[in-house]
Scaffold this motif. Structure first.
Motif, PDB file in Angstrom:
ATOM      1  N   TYR A 197       0.922  -1.431   0.230  1.00  0.00           N
ATOM      2  CA  TYR A 197       0.088   0.413  -0.135  1.00  0.00           C
ATOM      3  C   TYR A 197       1.146   1.206   0.217  1.00  0.00           C
ATOM      4  CZ  TYR A 197      -3.278  -3.369   0.704  1.00  0.00           C
ATOM      5  OH  TYR A 197      -4.551  -4.542   0.768  1.00  0.00           O
ATOM      6  N   ARG A 198       2.281   0.786  -0.295  1.00  0.00           N
ATOM      7  CA  ARG A 198       2.919   2.252  -0.433  1.00  0.00           C
ATOM      8  C   ARG A 198       2.713   2.767  -2.071  1.00  0.00           C
ATOM      9  NH1 ARG A 198       8.148   2.703  -2.965  1.00  0.00           N
ATOM     10  NH2 ARG A 198       8.346   0.326  -3.252  1.00  0.00           N
ATOM     11  N   ASP A 199       2.840   4.400  -1.868  1.00  0.00           N
ATOM     12  CA  ASP A 199       2.307   4.930  -3.469  1.00  0.00           C
ATOM     13  C   ASP A 199       2.967   5.178  -3.876  1.00  0.00           C
ATOM     14  OD1 ASP A 199      -0.795   5.333  -2.032  1.00  0.00           O
ATOM     15  OD2 ASP A 199       0.119   7.269  -1.390  1.00  0.00           O
ATOM     16  N   ILE A 200       2.861   4.666  -5.705  1.00  0.00           N
ATOM     17  CA  ILE A 200       3.568   5.077  -6.309  1.00  0.00           C
ATOM     18  C   ILE A 200       3.363   5.785  -7.452  1.00  0.00           C
ATOM     19  CG2 ILE A 200       5.251   2.584  -6.066  1.00  0.00           C
ATOM     20  CD1 ILE A 200       3.760   1.285  -8.444  1.00  0.00           C
TER      21      ILE A 200
ATOM     22  N   ASP B 113       0.139   6.408 -16.176  1.00  0.00           N
ATOM     23  CA  ASP B 113      -1.689   6.063 -17.177  1.00  0.00           C
ATOM     24  C   ASP B 113      -1.894   7.220 -18.524  1.00  0.00           C
ATOM     25  OD1 ASP B 113      -4.179   5.275 -17.625  1.00  0.00           O
ATOM     26  OD2 ASP B 113      -5.285   6.249 -15.739  1.00  0.00           O
ATOM     27  N   GLY B 114      -2.281   6.289 -19.548  1.00  0.00           N
ATOM     28  CA  GLY B 114      -2.537   7.165 -21.248  1.00  0.00           C
ATOM     29  C   GLY B 114      -1.164   8.237 -20.875  1.00  0.00           C
ATOM     30  N   ASP B 115      -1.385   9.564 -20.320  1.00  0.00           N
ATOM     31  CA  ASP B 115      -1.102  10.924 -21.232  1.00  0.00           C
ATOM     32  C   ASP B 115      -0.138  11.947 -19.191  1.00  0.00           C
ATOM     33  OD1 ASP B 115      -2.964  11.614 -20.934  1.00  0.00           O
ATOM     34  OD2 ASP B 115      -3.324  13.565 -22.276  1.00  0.00           O
ATOM     35  N   ARG B 116      -0.720  10.475 -18.667  1.00  0.00           N
ATOM     36  CA  ARG B 116      -0.680  11.599 -17.700  1.00  0.00           C
ATOM     37  C   ARG B 116       0.243  10.811 -16.599  1.00  0.00           C
ATOM     38  NH1 ARG B 116      -5.265  11.012 -13.804  1.00  0.00           N
ATOM     39  NH2 ARG B 116      -6.724   9.643 -15.095  1.00  0.00           N
ATOM     40  N   ASN B 117       0.731  10.867 -15.526  1.00  0.00           N
ATOM     41  CA  ASN B 117       1.494  10.189 -14.475  1.00  0.00           C
ATOM     42  C   ASN B 117       0.408  10.310 -12.912  1.00  0.00           C
ATOM     43  OD1 ASN B 117       3.851  10.157 -15.235  1.00  0.00           O
ATOM     44  ND2 ASN B 117       4.090  12.441 -14.409  1.00  0.00           N
ATOM     45  N   VAL B 118      -0.627   9.333 -12.555  1.00  0.00           N
ATOM     46  CA  VAL B 118      -0.926   9.511 -11.225  1.00  0.00           C
ATOM     47  C   VAL B 118      -0.249   8.162 -10.430  1.00  0.00           C
ATOM     48  CG1 VAL B 118      -3.330   9.451 -12.884  1.00  0.00           C
ATOM     49  CG2 VAL B 118      -2.065   6.793 -12.424  1.00  0.00           C
TER      50      VAL B 118
ATOM     51  N   ALA C 224      -1.317  -0.954  -8.600  1.00  0.00           N
ATOM     52  CA  ALA C 224      -0.252  -0.578  -9.472  1.00  0.00           C
ATOM     53  C   ALA C 224      -0.718  -2.571 -10.543  1.00  0.00           C
ATOM     54  CB  ALA C 224       0.788  -0.100  -9.365  1.00  0.00           C
ATOM     55  N   VAL C 225       0.444  -3.234  -9.059  1.00  0.00           N
ATOM     56  CA  VAL C 225       0.992  -4.466  -9.865  1.00  0.00           C
ATOM     57  C   VAL C 225      -0.146  -5.221 -10.754  1.00  0.00           C
ATOM     58  CG1 VAL C 225       1.318  -6.560  -8.595  1.00  0.00           C
ATOM     59  CG2 VAL C 225       2.870  -4.573  -8.465  1.00  0.00           C
ATOM     60  N   MET C 226      -1.719  -4.912  -9.747  1.00  0.00           N
ATOM     61  CA  MET C 226      -2.495  -5.886 -10.313  1.00  0.00           C
ATOM     62  C   MET C 226      -3.235  -5.168 -11.704  1.00  0.00           C
ATOM     63  SD  MET C 226      -3.573  -7.912  -8.283  1.00  0.00           S
ATOM     64  CE  MET C 226      -5.106  -7.929 -10.100  1.00  0.00           C
ATOM     65  N   ARG C 227      -3.314  -3.670 -11.601  1.00  0.00           N
ATOM     66  CA  ARG C 227      -3.255  -2.968 -13.041  1.00  0.00           C
ATOM     67  C   ARG C 227      -2.216  -2.814 -14.107  1.00  0.00           C
ATOM     68  NH1 ARG C 227      -3.526   3.410 -13.313  1.00  0.00           N
ATOM     69  NH2 ARG C 227      -5.577   3.189 -11.812  1.00  0.00           N
ATOM     70  N   ALA C 228      -0.894  -3.364 -13.921  1.00  0.00           N
ATOM     71  CA  ALA C 228       0.227  -3.776 -15.111  1.00  0.00           C
ATOM     72  C   ALA C 228      -0.571  -5.362 -15.676  1.00  0.00           C
ATOM     73  CB  ALA C 228       1.909  -4.218 -14.190  1.00  0.00           C
ATOM     74  N   LEU C 229      -0.671  -6.409 -14.215  1.00  0.00           N
ATOM     75  CA  LEU C 229      -1.160  -7.798 -14.947  1.00  0.00           C
ATOM     76  C   LEU C 229      -2.502  -7.486 -14.952  1.00  0.00           C
ATOM     77  CD1 LEU C 229      -0.370 -11.126 -13.972  1.00  0.00           C
ATOM     78  CD2 LEU C 229      -2.841 -10.359 -11.592  1.00  0.00           C
TER      79      LEU C 229
END
Length: 238
Positions: free
Chosen positions: A66-69, A73-78, A85-90
């Motif tokens: 739960y550490r923020d990184i 995301d497209g043309d912007r940083n979130v 982030a790991v689940m999104r990459a998966l």
């Protein structure tokens, strides 16, 4: 002073102590029993074992999960938690057709949905049992003329059940603190209702333009506050 030379006091080492390689001046050497880095890690911290009630590895895993990184995301940083982030990459890799990612994502999704369904079913059965048992108890009290016992919280009438959707929820206070909060907001709403009714009653008969404008502004503000209180009452569920 222009013609005078400034004298510098130079510390002279002891005559019998040679200063050189691996032999710093005595004044700058570490003192026996004194740390060279007093703000550093305490002695033995590296090898200190966790207490019996500690699970340090789990704490480390959760801290990292739960550490923020910052991710792209497209043309912007979130900024998102590491786990997200790991689940999104998966999920992205699964959508791209990677079979291993697809299988892992499908298994995780199925497990999560199955656990949520199990929790939902357990809650539904608990709510139904609570509602039925308390309705029987309140009916027994009414038949026997028992009026001195307090009503249950939540009241069975506030337990809402939708058998078509298989859902249950509480529409009303669940604890004594909730009940106190509800009474406070009810009293506040009653006060603002009285003020609104007073303004409506006297607004049409007020002839002074400035006073009438003041009353109209006050009425608008009162209506706004009543709307906010209604939102609070909806959140409380009653």
């Amino acid at each position: 002073m222009s013609g005078e030379k400034t004298r510098l006091l130079v510390h002279k080492p002891d005559a019998d102590y040679e200063v050189g390689y691996a032999k710093p001046p005595k004044d700058t050497r570490f003192k026996p029993g004194q740390s060279g880095n007093p703000m550093g890690r305490p002695r033995g911290a590296k090898n200190k074992r966790p207490a019996l009630n500690e699970e340090r590895l789990k704490d480390i895993i959760l801290d990292e999960a739960y550490r923020d990184i910052t991710v792209r995301d497209g043309d912007r940083n979130v900024t998102v938690p590491m786990a997200q982030a790991v689940m999104r990459a998966l999920a992205v890799n699964a959508a791209k057709g990677q079979h291993r990612a697809q299988r892992l994502f499908a298994e995780m999704l199925a497990t999560t949905e199955r656990q949520n369904k199990q929790l939902s079913d357990e809650w539904l059965q608990t709510a139904i049992a609570y509602k039925v048992d308390w309705e029987r108890e309140l009916q027994r009290r009414a038949q026997m003329g028992i009026t001195h016992l307090p009503a249950p919280l939540p009241h069975p009438d506030q337990v809402r059940i939708d058998m078509n959707k298989g859902t249950a929820w509480i529409q009303g206070p669940m604890t004594k603190d909730d009940l106190k909060e509800l009474e406070v907001w009810r009293e506040r709403r009653k006060n603002f209702e009285d003020e609104r009714d007073y303004l409506l009653e006297h607004l049409d008969t007020e002839k002074n333009r400035k006073t009438r404008k003041f009353m109209e502004d006050d009425l608008a503000q009162t209506q706004k506050i009543l709307g906010l209180i209604d939102q609070v009452l909806d959140r409380i569920g009653y």
